[in-house]
Scaffold this motif. Structure first.
Motif, PDB file in Angstrom:
ATOM      1  N   UNK A 138     -15.652  31.790  57.022  1.00  0.00           N
ATOM      2  CA  UNK A 138     -14.658  32.453  57.868  1.00  0.00           C
ATOM      3  C   UNK A 138     -15.165  32.613  59.296  1.00  0.00           C
ATOM      4  N   UNK A 139     -16.447  32.895  59.438  1.00  0.00           N
ATOM      5  CA  UNK A 139     -17.015  33.027  60.777  1.00  0.00           C
ATOM      6  C   UNK A 139     -17.053  31.694  61.518  1.00  0.00           C
ATOM      7  N   UNK A 140     -17.101  30.591  60.763  1.00  0.00           N
ATOM      8  CA  UNK A 140     -17.028  29.288  61.410  1.00  0.00           C
ATOM      9  C   UNK A 140     -15.673  29.081  62.078  1.00  0.00           C
ATOM     10  N   UNK A 141     -14.603  29.457  61.390  1.00  0.00           N
ATOM     11  CA  UNK A 141     -13.267  29.389  61.988  1.00  0.00           C
ATOM     12  C   UNK A 141     -13.167  30.343  63.186  1.00  0.00           C
ATOM     13  N   UNK A 142     -13.759  31.522  63.039  1.00  0.00           N
ATOM     14  CA  UNK A 142     -13.725  32.505  64.119  1.00  0.00           C
ATOM     15  C   UNK A 142     -14.433  31.986  65.366  1.00  0.00           C
ATOM     16  N   UNK A 143     -15.574  31.306  65.175  1.00  0.00           N
ATOM     17  CA  UNK A 143     -16.320  30.784  66.316  1.00  0.00           C
ATOM     18  C   UNK A 143     -15.520  29.736  67.081  1.00  0.00           C
ATOM     19  N   UNK A 144     -14.787  28.886  66.359  1.00  0.00           N
ATOM     20  CA  UNK A 144     -13.964  27.885  67.037  1.00  0.00           C
ATOM     21  C   UNK A 144     -12.818  28.547  67.803  1.00  0.00           C
ATOM     22  N   UNK A 145     -12.280  29.622  67.249  1.00  0.00           N
ATOM     23  CA  UNK A 145     -11.227  30.353  67.950  1.00  0.00           C
ATOM     24  C   UNK A 145     -11.787  30.998  69.213  1.00  0.00           C
TER      25      UNK A 145
END
Length: 258
Positions: free
Chosen positions: A116-123
């Motif tokens: 989930x933090x991977x998606x957050x980092x891209x955002x």
């Protein structure tokens, strides 16, 4: 023993804050004894908390989350084990077994939080490129929230329903979900190790890397003995470099006197 509402709230918040602190200041990082003792004090039996925390701490010696790997959440297991032992009045072995089960579940939850933090980092990166820094800052707070909930939710469920609910959650997970988490959990350490090696002087000390790989992959040594051997090798290299530096300084002083 009946758990009061205020005890449920405080212990759940403690589990949430522990997880955030683990990836934050790390002042009290991975201290199963301390957190189990605090839970024991909240429930009125600090000695039991200390005993269970010490037992779990011994189990975790030599186990570290190197790079991006996920390992059992030992402090959470110690806290859960303390809760089960004190509230049910059963033997500590029962509490430890339940605690280790929850700590093992923490491996899967840790992988979920990291994905989930991977998606957050891209955002975050997208907001930064667009110059929307306020939105980027708000998204940043989701990271600690994800990790905090991975400990707070299991702890809250155990406080309400006991260890049976955790075993039910584990058994209810579909095979495709657990397989996907296992694959993700295997990929994360590789990425993390690659990132670490890119900053380390691998070419200069490649022989030590090869020795460590053989000790782990072929001889099956655990992290702790390999770390001791690595520390001994690092100390010898340090002594050699120090001696060479002293010799160079002495030679330069002699030349200046002449």
């Amino acid at each position: 023993m009946q758990i009061a509402v205020w005890q449920i709230v405080i212990i759940t918040v403690l589990a949430f804050l522990y997880r955030i602190e683990r990836y934050g200041t790390q002042v009290l990082n991975y201290d199963a004894v301390l957190y189990a003792w605090i839970v024991g004090l909240i429930l009125g039996d600090g000695l039991t908390g200390l005993t269970i925390g010490a037992s779990v701490q011994l189990m975790s010696l030599g186990v570290a989350a190197i790079a991006g790997s996920s390992v059992p959440d030992w402090p959470l297991g110690a806290m859960v084990g303390t809760v089960i032992t004190i509230t049910t009045g059963q033997d500590m072995g029962v509490g430890l077994a339940a605690g280790i089960a929850v700590g093992t579940l923490g491996v899967q939850l840790d992988v979920v939080a990291k994905v989930l933090n991977g998606f957050m980092a891209r955002k975050q990166a997208a907001y930064a490129q667009a110059g929307e820094y306020s939105k980027m800052k708000h998204v940043t707070f989701l990271g600690p929230l994800f990790f905090g909930l991975t400990d707070a939710i299991p702890m809250f469920l155990v406080l309400l329903f006991g260890e049976a609910v955790v075993n039910g959650v584990i058994s209810a997970m579909p095979a495709w979900f657990t397989t996907g988490l296992s694959i993700a959990g295997g990929i994360l350490p590789v990425i993390g190790m690659a990132a670490l090696l890119s900053y380390m002087p691998v070419k200069q000390y490649f022989s030590f890397l090869a020795v460590g790989f053989v000790l782990s992959a072929y001889l099956g040594l655990a992290i702790l003995p390999i770390a001791i051997l690595g520390g001994a090798a690092a100390y010898e290299v340090y002594k050699k470099l120090t001696s060479a530096s002293v010799a160079t300084t002495t030679n330069e002083g002699v030349l200046e006197d002449e």
